[in-house]
Design an enzyme around this catalytic site. Structure first.
Site, PDB file in Angstrom:
ATOM      1  N   ASP A  63      40.540  46.587  51.667  1.00 33.67           N
ATOM      2  CA  ASP A  63      40.393  45.155  51.511  1.00 33.67           C
ATOM      3  C   ASP A  63      40.030  44.523  52.855  1.00 33.67           C
ATOM      4  OD1 ASP A  63      41.238  45.390  48.882  1.00 33.67           O
ATOM      5  OD2 ASP A  63      43.339  45.129  49.421  1.00 33.67           O
ATOM      6  N   ASP A 115      54.045  43.154  51.795  1.00 34.93           N
ATOM      7  CA  ASP A 115      52.666  42.678  51.817  1.00 34.93           C
ATOM      8  C   ASP A 115      52.745  41.334  52.518  1.00 34.93           C
ATOM      9  OD1 ASP A 115      50.175  41.618  51.415  1.00 34.93           O
ATOM     10  OD2 ASP A 115      50.091  42.001  49.261  1.00 34.93           O
ATOM     11  N   GLU A 274      53.808  45.762  46.342  1.00 35.52           N
ATOM     12  CA  GLU A 274      53.607  44.704  45.355  1.00 35.52           C
ATOM     13  C   GLU A 274      54.338  44.980  44.038  1.00 35.52           C
ATOM     14  OE1 GLU A 274      49.094  43.330  46.584  1.00 35.52           O
ATOM     15  OE2 GLU A 274      49.371  45.320  45.723  1.00 35.52           O
TER      16      GLU A 274
END
Length: 333
Positions: A63, A115, A274
């Site tokens: 990402d 995260d 997550e």
């Protein structure tokens, strides 16, 4: 007039509920609360300083890393390093875990995974983002260095988990396995104050959350379930920030889906950072969290720091319904 209960006061009052009530976990949660205030300050003024935008790098998951991602990552590590309660951290933004030096001879018993800024692609357009965290009791000897196996623990081993939502107001939601409570940041006094106690997710709802642009890339059973949601006029809501999408469902009911696609055959979301923390929260609120292959999220063996997973999470009746569609339409093994 109702008495205001701050996050620090609430954590201290609940310390006796912890399996190891010696203050370390209390200190860790308070450290995370401090980091959340600092990150919130920067998120709210991101348009005024040079940290807004994309950094010239990618994280281990491929990402694009936003500048504010890096800032949030640094601040969380910094705050967790101060008290000496944390032996090490693993972050979505770092390739490997980070060992934290001991403070004043303390024997740190916990590791933290997080995260730092979920949904960070939304920063530039002023859409809600969040921080997700999970806390585990380390497996290795507290007198020695931390090891990778300290992080390779199932969701069922979580001691605490939570998230911070940076939106129109800033909320910190967490659980230690005895219910879910939420705290709203009061900017006038700089404190998180108890605003929602013993949160219970509705058994069903009118919302489904999925990136429907990938519809043709889903497996047939998932397409049939999405069709079913459309037929029943469920309201599609998808922000692109898992924290924000799951937060709505936690309060209003519904289901959040992130199935596998042709590109991401094992799913895209990270199990450790997550899926497990949010799965723990939703289960504590009476909901369900399973993979799109119908395995309970919290029971999955962790074999890699950046392991991916599919997920269906939310109101129990809607997750049950999705499960029935998968069983009905999935191709034979």
């Amino acid at each position: 007039m109702n008495k205001i209960t701050t996050l620090d006061e609430f954590i201290m009052s609940r310390q006796k509920d912890f399996a190891y009530a010696s203050g370390e976990l209390t200190g860790l949660l308070r450290d995370i609360g401090v980091a959340a205030k600092i990150v919130n300050r920067e998120v709210n003024k991101a348009g005024l300083v040079s940290i807004l935008g994309v950094a010239e790098s990618e994280n281990t998951s491929g990402d694009t890393v936003q500048k504010l991602d890096l800032y949030a990552n640094e601040k969380l590590i910094e705050c967790l390093s101060n008290s000496g309660e944390c032996a090490g951290i693993a972050s979505e933004e770092d390739e490997d875990f980070v060992a934290i030096p001991s403070v004043e001879g303390k024997e740190s018993k916990y590791v933290v995974v997080f995260d730092p800024l979920d949904g960070s692609s939304n920063i530039d357009v002023n859409v809600s983002v969040g921080t997700i965290f999970g806390i585990y009791r380390r497996k290795s000897d507290v007198g020695g260095p931390i090891e990778r196996e300290d992080f390779y623990q199932k969701g069922t081993d979580l001691v605490a988990a939570g998230y911070v939502l940076y939106g129109t107001s800033t909320l910190l939601v967490y659980t230690t396995g005895r219910g879910v409570n939420a705290f709203t940041l009061d900017p006038t006094i700089g404190e998180f104050c108890l605003s929602h106690q013993n949160i219970q997710i509705p058994k069903s709802g009118n919302y489904y959350s999925v990136n429907q642009g990938y519809y043709l890339k889903f497996d047939v059973e998932m397409r049939r379930y999405v069709d079913h949601c459309c037929d029943l006029n469920y309201r599609l809501r998808y922000i692109g920030s898992m924290v924000a999408d799951v937060h709505r469902i936690l309060f209003q009911g519904g289901i959040f889906l992130y199935p596998n696609t042709r590109k991401y055959q094992h799913g895209k979301l990270r199990l450790l950072y997550e899926c497990n923390p949010l799965g723990f929260i939703v289960e504590q609120a009476g909901g369900r969290a399973i993979t799109c292959q119908l395995e309970r999220i919290m029971d999955i063996e962790v074999k890699d720091l950046h392991q991916r997973a599919t997920i269906a999470i939310g109101s129990p009746e809607m997750v049950d319904e999705m499960e029935a569609f998968v069983k009905k339409y999935q191709a034979p093994a």
